[in-house]
Design a protein around this motif. Structure first.
Motif, PDB file in Angstrom:
ATOM      1  N   VAL A   1      -6.122  17.844   4.944  1.00  0.00           N
ATOM      2  CA  VAL A   1      -4.854  17.315   4.436  1.00  0.00           C
ATOM      3  C   VAL A   1      -4.316  16.247   5.383  1.00  0.00           C
ATOM      4  CG1 VAL A   1      -2.454  17.879   3.906  1.00  0.00           C
ATOM      5  CG2 VAL A   1      -4.273  19.429   3.192  1.00  0.00           C
ATOM      6  N   LEU A   2      -4.374  16.532   6.693  1.00  0.00           N
ATOM      7  CA  LEU A   2      -3.902  15.570   7.689  1.00  0.00           C
ATOM      8  C   LEU A   2      -4.724  14.286   7.627  1.00  0.00           C
ATOM      9  CD1 LEU A   2      -1.985  14.999  10.043  1.00  0.00           C
ATOM     10  CD2 LEU A   2      -3.687  16.002  11.585  1.00  0.00           C
ATOM     11  N   LEU A   3      -6.040  14.404   7.465  1.00  0.00           N
ATOM     12  CA  LEU A   3      -6.883  13.219   7.351  1.00  0.00           C
ATOM     13  C   LEU A   3      -6.538  12.414   6.106  1.00  0.00           C
ATOM     14  CD1 LEU A   3     -10.452  14.479   8.366  1.00  0.00           C
ATOM     15  CD2 LEU A   3      -8.885  13.067   9.706  1.00  0.00           C
ATOM     16  N   ALA A   4      -6.318  13.119   4.992  1.00  0.00           N
ATOM     17  CA  ALA A   4      -5.972  12.428   3.750  1.00  0.00           C
ATOM     18  C   ALA A   4      -4.662  11.672   3.892  1.00  0.00           C
ATOM     19  CB  ALA A   4      -5.884  13.433   2.604  1.00  0.00           C
ATOM     20  N   ILE A   5      -3.670  12.303   4.516  1.00  0.00           N
ATOM     21  CA  ILE A   5      -2.378  11.642   4.723  1.00  0.00           C
ATOM     22  C   ILE A   5      -2.526  10.474   5.681  1.00  0.00           C
ATOM     23  CG2 ILE A   5      -0.096  11.954   5.776  1.00  0.00           C
ATOM     24  CD1 ILE A   5       0.038  14.685   4.517  1.00  0.00           C
ATOM     25  N   GLY A   6      -3.316  10.661   6.765  1.00  0.00           N
ATOM     26  CA  GLY A   6      -3.527   9.580   7.716  1.00  0.00           C
ATOM     27  C   GLY A   6      -4.217   8.381   7.086  1.00  0.00           C
ATOM     28  N   GLY A   7      -5.237   8.657   6.256  1.00  0.00           N
ATOM     29  CA  GLY A   7      -5.923   7.561   5.573  1.00  0.00           C
ATOM     30  C   GLY A   7      -5.012   6.830   4.605  1.00  0.00           C
ATOM     31  N   THR A   8      -4.159   7.595   3.913  1.00  0.00           N
ATOM     32  CA  THR A   8      -3.193   6.989   2.996  1.00  0.00           C
ATOM     33  C   THR A   8      -2.190   6.132   3.755  1.00  0.00           C
ATOM     34  OG1 THR A   8      -3.396   8.856   1.472  1.00  0.00           O
ATOM     35  CG2 THR A   8      -1.442   7.474   1.252  1.00  0.00           C
ATOM     36  N   ASP A   9      -1.721   6.635   4.912  1.00  0.00           N
ATOM     37  CA  ASP A   9      -0.783   5.872   5.737  1.00  0.00           C
ATOM     38  C   ASP A   9      -1.386   4.539   6.160  1.00  0.00           C
ATOM     39  OD1 ASP A   9       1.277   7.729   5.663  1.00  0.00           O
ATOM     40  OD2 ASP A   9       0.541   8.824   7.410  1.00  0.00           O
ATOM     41  N   LEU A  10      -2.678   4.561   6.480  1.00  0.00           N
ATOM     42  CA  LEU A  10      -3.342   3.333   6.898  1.00  0.00           C
ATOM     43  C   LEU A  10      -3.343   2.302   5.778  1.00  0.00           C
ATOM     44  CD1 LEU A  10      -5.029   1.740   8.937  1.00  0.00           C
ATOM     45  CD2 LEU A  10      -7.066   2.903   8.059  1.00  0.00           C
ATOM     46  N   LEU A  11      -3.640   2.753   4.556  1.00  0.00           N
ATOM     47  CA  LEU A  11      -3.648   1.843   3.409  1.00  0.00           C
ATOM     48  C   LEU A  11      -2.257   1.285   3.127  1.00  0.00           C
ATOM     49  CD1 LEU A  11      -6.046   3.785   1.006  1.00  0.00           C
ATOM     50  CD2 LEU A  11      -6.534   1.671   2.245  1.00  0.00           C
ATOM     51  N   PHE A  12      -1.243   2.143   3.227  1.00  0.00           N
ATOM     52  CA  PHE A  12       0.120   1.670   2.982  1.00  0.00           C
ATOM     53  C   PHE A  12       0.570   0.694   4.069  1.00  0.00           C
ATOM     54  CE2 PHE A  12       0.659   5.230  -0.027  1.00  0.00           C
ATOM     55  CZ  PHE A  12       1.330   4.562  -1.034  1.00  0.00           C
ATOM     56  N   ALA A  13       0.111   0.894   5.305  1.00  0.00           N
ATOM     57  CA  ALA A  13       0.480  -0.021   6.382  1.00  0.00           C
ATOM     58  C   ALA A  13      -0.055  -1.420   6.114  1.00  0.00           C
ATOM     59  CB  ALA A  13      -0.045   0.503   7.722  1.00  0.00           C
ATOM     60  N   LEU A  14      -1.228  -1.504   5.495  1.00  0.00           N
ATOM     61  CA  LEU A  14      -1.823  -2.805   5.182  1.00  0.00           C
ATOM     62  C   LEU A  14      -0.968  -3.582   4.184  1.00  0.00           C
ATOM     63  CD1 LEU A  14      -5.589  -1.777   4.869  1.00  0.00           C
ATOM     64  CD2 LEU A  14      -4.511  -3.045   6.741  1.00  0.00           C
ATOM     65  N   ASP A  15      -0.169  -2.872   3.384  1.00  0.00           N
ATOM     66  CA  ASP A  15       0.723  -3.526   2.426  1.00  0.00           C
ATOM     67  C   ASP A  15       2.108  -3.765   3.016  1.00  0.00           C
ATOM     68  OD1 ASP A  15      -1.321  -3.399   0.599  1.00  0.00           O
ATOM     69  OD2 ASP A  15      -0.610  -1.542  -0.313  1.00  0.00           O
ATOM     70  N   SER A  16       2.629  -2.726   3.689  1.00  0.00           N
ATOM     71  CA  SER A  16       4.024  -2.781   4.114  1.00  0.00           C
ATOM     72  C   SER A  16       4.272  -3.775   5.243  1.00  0.00           C
ATOM     73  CB  SER A  16       4.490  -1.381   4.550  1.00  0.00           C
ATOM     74  OG  SER A  16       3.799  -0.956   5.705  1.00  0.00           O
ATOM     75  N   ILE A  17       3.320  -3.931   6.166  1.00  0.00           N
ATOM     76  CA  ILE A  17       3.536  -4.849   7.285  1.00  0.00           C
ATOM     77  C   ILE A  17       3.602  -6.302   6.805  1.00  0.00           C
ATOM     78  CG2 ILE A  17       2.649  -5.678   9.486  1.00  0.00           C
ATOM     79  CD1 ILE A  17       3.901  -2.815   9.412  1.00  0.00           C
ATOM     80  N   PRO A  18       2.655  -6.793   5.991  1.00  0.00           N
ATOM     81  CA  PRO A  18       2.822  -8.152   5.446  1.00  0.00           C
ATOM     82  C   PRO A  18       4.098  -8.296   4.637  1.00  0.00           C
ATOM     83  CG  PRO A  18       0.566  -7.416   5.149  1.00  0.00           C
ATOM     84  CD  PRO A  18       1.341  -6.219   5.609  1.00  0.00           C
ATOM     85  N   ALA A  19       4.504  -7.228   3.937  1.00  0.00           N
ATOM     86  CA  ALA A  19       5.713  -7.302   3.116  1.00  0.00           C
ATOM     87  C   ALA A  19       6.948  -7.557   3.963  1.00  0.00           C
ATOM     88  CB  ALA A  19       5.885  -6.017   2.307  1.00  0.00           C
ATOM     89  N   ILE A  20       7.086  -6.829   5.062  1.00  0.00           N
ATOM     90  CA  ILE A  20       8.298  -7.007   5.869  1.00  0.00           C
ATOM     91  C   ILE A  20       8.245  -8.295   6.691  1.00  0.00           C
ATOM     92  CG2 ILE A  20       7.547  -5.704   7.884  1.00  0.00           C
ATOM     93  CD1 ILE A  20      10.424  -4.583   8.003  1.00  0.00           C
ATOM     94  N   PHE A  21       7.029  -8.774   7.022  1.00  0.00           N
ATOM     95  CA  PHE A  21       6.951 -10.074   7.682  1.00  0.00           C
ATOM     96  C   PHE A  21       7.370 -11.190   6.725  1.00  0.00           C
ATOM     97  CE2 PHE A  21       4.181  -8.441  11.215  1.00  0.00           C
ATOM     98  CZ  PHE A  21       4.934  -8.968  12.252  1.00  0.00           C
TER      99      PHE A  21
END
Length: 339
Positions: free
Chosen positions: A197-217
């Motif tokens: 479960v922790l791995l699944a959440i961590g992998g999901t967080d990584l994918l969301f970071a790829l979207d959210s960081i360009p968005a806020i920049f």
């Protein structure tokens, strides 16, 4: 915007203290979170974020304050979409309620660490290569298109590469072993379903970071504002999960709204890049960005609630662009363990 070493130190100390507080509540004292507790903590973290924004605005000017609040709203909106995937993960792995907040808290901490790394890399790239604004803008436009295409689908958690790899590398127990991530079976080290479960959440967080960081920049070029907006948006995610879990299914148009916001910010980034080459190219101001984002979220929420009232069978879906069920049929070895 010049933030002193003392300013960074105090900010990091406050965020770290809040995470320690959240960790002590969520990980060190496993228990099922009730509605009242979730409400209190959600209000607390939102209040802290608002107070911080007011202090930042008074200290550095309301131009930067506006960028912070706009960025915070964008990241909070995207983090709510994280909750859709978290709910799917918790349901797929049948995680007992008393253990959910532990894995959520640790997962959120990992998300902040990954986003801090992406922020540092993104800020460096933007300062060195102005065409990165174009790259980020096109990335967000592509993401918006994919989010809209998959707006009526749920992600396939079994497609998470970390989960599939761990199944091949480790022995996984059939049952949860309290709140432990690892245990021993016949004298050999094994991982529990909570580790997956922790791995699944961590992998999901990584994918969301790829979207959210360009968005806020696309909202601000200030690495400090990017970091604090992300940190405060993530801080209240654990409590918000338990507060809105039962309401998420009613936000049937959230994925569409997020696709519009990501596309809007993508256009904003492309125009910002174009303005640096052709001064006549228009730019989208922060106040206009804030207004558009708030209006889109308000219309999305109201329309979703109206749709849910008219059609109780209507169900919301995540806006993530990770693997979807219709794209990849599950295989027996990918199935989640049952508690």
């Amino acid at each position: 915007m010049e933030v002193t070493t003392l300013g960074w130190t105090v900010t990091l100390a406050v965020i770290a203290a809040l995470f320690v507080l959240d960790l002590s509540v969520g990980a060190l004292r496993p228990h099922a979170v009730g509605f009242r507790e979730a409400t209190v903590w959600s209000v607390f973290y939102i209040a802290v974020a608002v107070v911080f924004g007011l202090v930042l605005g008074m200290q550095y000017g309301w131009g930067y304050g506006g960028e912070y609040f706009t960025g915070y709203i964008v990241e909070k909106s995207l983090s709510i979409d994280n909750l859709f995937v978290f709910v799917i993960i918790m349901t797929t792995f049948a995680v007992p309620k008393e253990y959910q907040q532990k894995v959520l808290t640790i997962g959120i901490l990992l998300a902040l660490i990954m986003r801090a790394i992406f922020i540092a890399v993104g800020a460096t790239l933007l300062s060195m290569f102005t065409f990165m604004f174009l790259i980020f803008g096109l990335l967000l436009l592509w993401t918006a298109l994919q989010v809209y295409r998959h707006r009526n689908e749920d992600p396939d958690i079994a497609d998470n590469v970390l989960v599939r790899t761990s199944r091949r590398l480790f022995t996984v127990t059939d049952e949860y072993v309290g709140a432990k991530f690892t245990t021993r079976v016949d004298g050999k080290r094994a991982v529990t379903p909570l580790f997956l479960v922790l791995l699944a959440i961590g992998g999901t967080d990584l994918l969301f970071a790829l979207d959210s960081i360009p968005a806020i920049f696309g909202i601000t070029e200030q690495a400090y504002i990017v970091f604090v907006a992300n940190a405060f948006a993530l801080l209240g995610l654990r409590a918000l999960y338990f507060l809105v879990t039962g309401l998420l299914d009613r936000l049937v148009y959230l994925a569409t709204g997020l696709a519009i916001i990501l596309a809007f910010i993508g256009v904003k980034l492309v125009l910002h890049w174009a303005h640096g080459i052709w001064p006549a190219a228009p730019e989208i101001s922060t106040p206009l960005s804030l207004a558009v984002i708030v209006v889109v979220l308000a219309v999305t929420t109201i329309a979703s609630l109206m749709k849910s009232r008219r059609d109780p069978s209507a169900k919301a879906h995540s806006a993530t662009v990770m693997g979807h069920k219709k794209d990849r049929p599950g295989t027996p070895e990918d199935e989640a363990p049952r508690a």
